[in-house]
Design an enzyme around this catalytic site. Sequence first.
Site, short mmCIF file in Angstrom:
data_model
loop_
_atom_site.label_atom_id
_atom_site.label_comp_id
_atom_site.label_asym_id
_atom_site.label_seq_id
_atom_site.Cartn_x
_atom_site.Cartn_y
_atom_site.Cartn_z
N HIS A 74 47.05 -35.77 12.99
CA HIS A 74 47.04 -34.36 13.34
C HIS A 74 45.66 -34.03 13.91
O HIS A 74 44.65 -34.16 13.22
CB HIS A 74 47.32 -33.50 12.11
CG HIS A 74 47.32 -32.04 12.41
ND1 HIS A 74 48.37 -31.42 13.05
CD2 HIS A 74 46.42 -31.07 12.17
CE1 HIS A 74 48.12 -30.13 13.18
NE2 HIS A 74 46.93 -29.91 12.65
N ASP A 115 43.61 -30.97 15.55
CA ASP A 115 43.47 -29.58 15.96
C ASP A 115 42.70 -29.54 17.27
O ASP A 115 41.58 -30.06 17.36
CB ASP A 115 42.72 -28.79 14.90
CG ASP A 115 43.54 -28.58 13.63
OD1 ASP A 115 44.73 -28.26 13.76
OD2 ASP A 115 43.00 -28.77 12.53
N ASP A 165 51.43 -27.52 10.96
CA ASP A 165 50.24 -26.84 10.42
C ASP A 165 50.16 -25.37 10.82
O ASP A 165 49.14 -24.73 10.62
CB ASP A 165 48.99 -27.58 10.92
CG ASP A 165 47.72 -27.13 10.22
OD1 ASP A 165 47.80 -26.69 9.05
OD2 ASP A 165 46.65 -27.18 10.84
N HIS A 209 46.97 -22.69 16.93
CA HIS A 209 47.11 -22.04 15.62
C HIS A 209 45.81 -21.92 14.82
O HIS A 209 45.82 -21.32 13.73
CB HIS A 209 48.18 -22.75 14.78
CG HIS A 209 47.82 -24.17 14.39
ND1 HIS A 209 48.35 -25.26 15.04
CD2 HIS A 209 47.00 -24.66 13.44
CE1 HIS A 209 47.88 -26.36 14.49
NE2 HIS A 209 47.05 -26.03 13.52
#
Length: 602
Positions: free
Chosen positions: A239, A241, A351, A573
Amino acid sequence: MKFVKEKIKVLCEQLREQSKRPVGEVEDKEYLFSPEYKKDNIPPQDGWQPLEPKTLFWGEDVHYWIRGRFQTPSADEDHYLVLEALAGGQEGGWDAVNPQGLLYLNGKMAQGYDLNHTEAYLEPDAAYQMCLYLYLGYVGAPVWYDLRVCSIDRRIERLYYDMLVPYEACLLMDDNSDDGILLLSILEQAANLLDFRQPYSEAYYRGIEAATAYLASELYEKNCSVQGKPIVNYIGHTHIDVEWLWARAQTREKIQRSFSTASALMKRYPDYKFMLSQPELYRYLKEEAPEKYEELKQYVKEGRWEPEGGMWLEADCNLVSGESFVRQFLMGKAFFREEFGKDSKVLFLPDVFGYSAALPQILKKSGIDYFVTSKISWNETNQLPVDAFLWQGIDGSEVFTAFITTQEYEGAQPKNGTTYIGIINSSMTKGAWNRFQQKEYGSRVLTPFGFGDGGGGPTKDMLEQYLRLSKGLPGMPVAEMGFVRPHLEKLREEFDQGCLRTGRTPRWVGELYLEFHRGTYTSMAKVKRGNRQSEFLLQKAEAYSCLDSLRGGDYPQKELEGIWKMVLHDQFHDILPGSSIQQVYEGTDKDYEEVRNRCQDI
């Protein structure tokens, strides 16, 4: 029983330590401080200084380069060589802010380095020039690096994992469990064949070979089975970001590190498969390291890499307009189709901080059949009673939804909440299945594995444990390596059968609200204002461009797509909700000013 468990534990620790031995040093080590980001994949030529032992590196949002040379020794079929880079001073830190590095060997990008990935594979009898490009993050705590060439004994390492995995499995079982007693009995008999009095002697290796053969015969062949057992579907993942505790320039480096590490492991483990969402990350890799991007495309062709996820990136799903939702899917699906010939069918948002009830309708009209998430399980008060269900939106549209259940085993009553990426070990395998709330509706769960947030991905240790857990140990679910979409197709089939059998259909109607991350509507109000103004400006720019095209003008397709991608990026997000660092919002200020000027020009 307790004594036997302690004995096996000590033996595993000794095997791990004895499997690796240093065989060489990196010579002529030098370092270079670099306040700027690299412009390409060629190290600077000037400003290098000798690297003394325990030289400290520190600083906020800065880079260092380390270089040196070494010669690898010969190695037989029972050994392989690695370059080990150990970071001192940051042990036990949070992966999201730990220092990270990118290794180059003989001028080529090799793999990423961080506290979880400390080894790079080497060829025997080879001369190497190495260069390590380090990033310290916005924390910038002091760190030093030790570099050495190590030889790893395949025989000892194999026995270590052959014993470790069933040992950790039996620790999860009750002392009176038949499966636990069986595992421990077999492990004890294997341990009795070992001779540790003189490590690396003939007697030592005879014991290693005898114990390995015994476990292969008595455990992995006679007492392991995959038939009729629940399945934990593992898929490699990291993951990343696109911005959060770092700005976007660092994300461009994170994807290079993460892919290089994944590729290095794929060359060693044929069963290893990887899934990555967010087309924007693919674009970054294509721009920054085109040769690595071609490697990725080849893995897709070979059926080992899954480009999936639906949206352009993992966007906020509370604040964006309906039109922005549509553009996220339009551009995300178009990228995967044009680059890989794949039509994305899964919205993968592990997420994100809650989901609008408008989404199911948009999903169905965008050709998305499945929705995967995780973070709703973080709710502080009201836990959703379902992990696989039909999510119904405002207009009645429904989409099949499955929660990721990555949770280590904690007995019959697991704690609330899961995370969105896990590891592979016995505890995770048992815990992921134990956490699943609807066993009457399905026999499989999804567990992406690897280190995330700041990137990195899976490790050798996880893949070695998978090889044993995939055999179907007594008393354990079966580990299976598979892509996300085929897993969801199989789960949906089981789900439909369960609905018919029980006469009940698990369904959630309306918004999926996250009772955890507060302030998403109010924090950093300027970015919310900038987003909404940009959405309105793009609507006007497109409308006037359409009118102009009717009068014979040229519709500025590429110009508008480029502006949209800037706006879509800032809907990530951790950007739009207001949860990122100051440097991120300095970037959005520039973005929104540019969007405003370009739209007004149009």
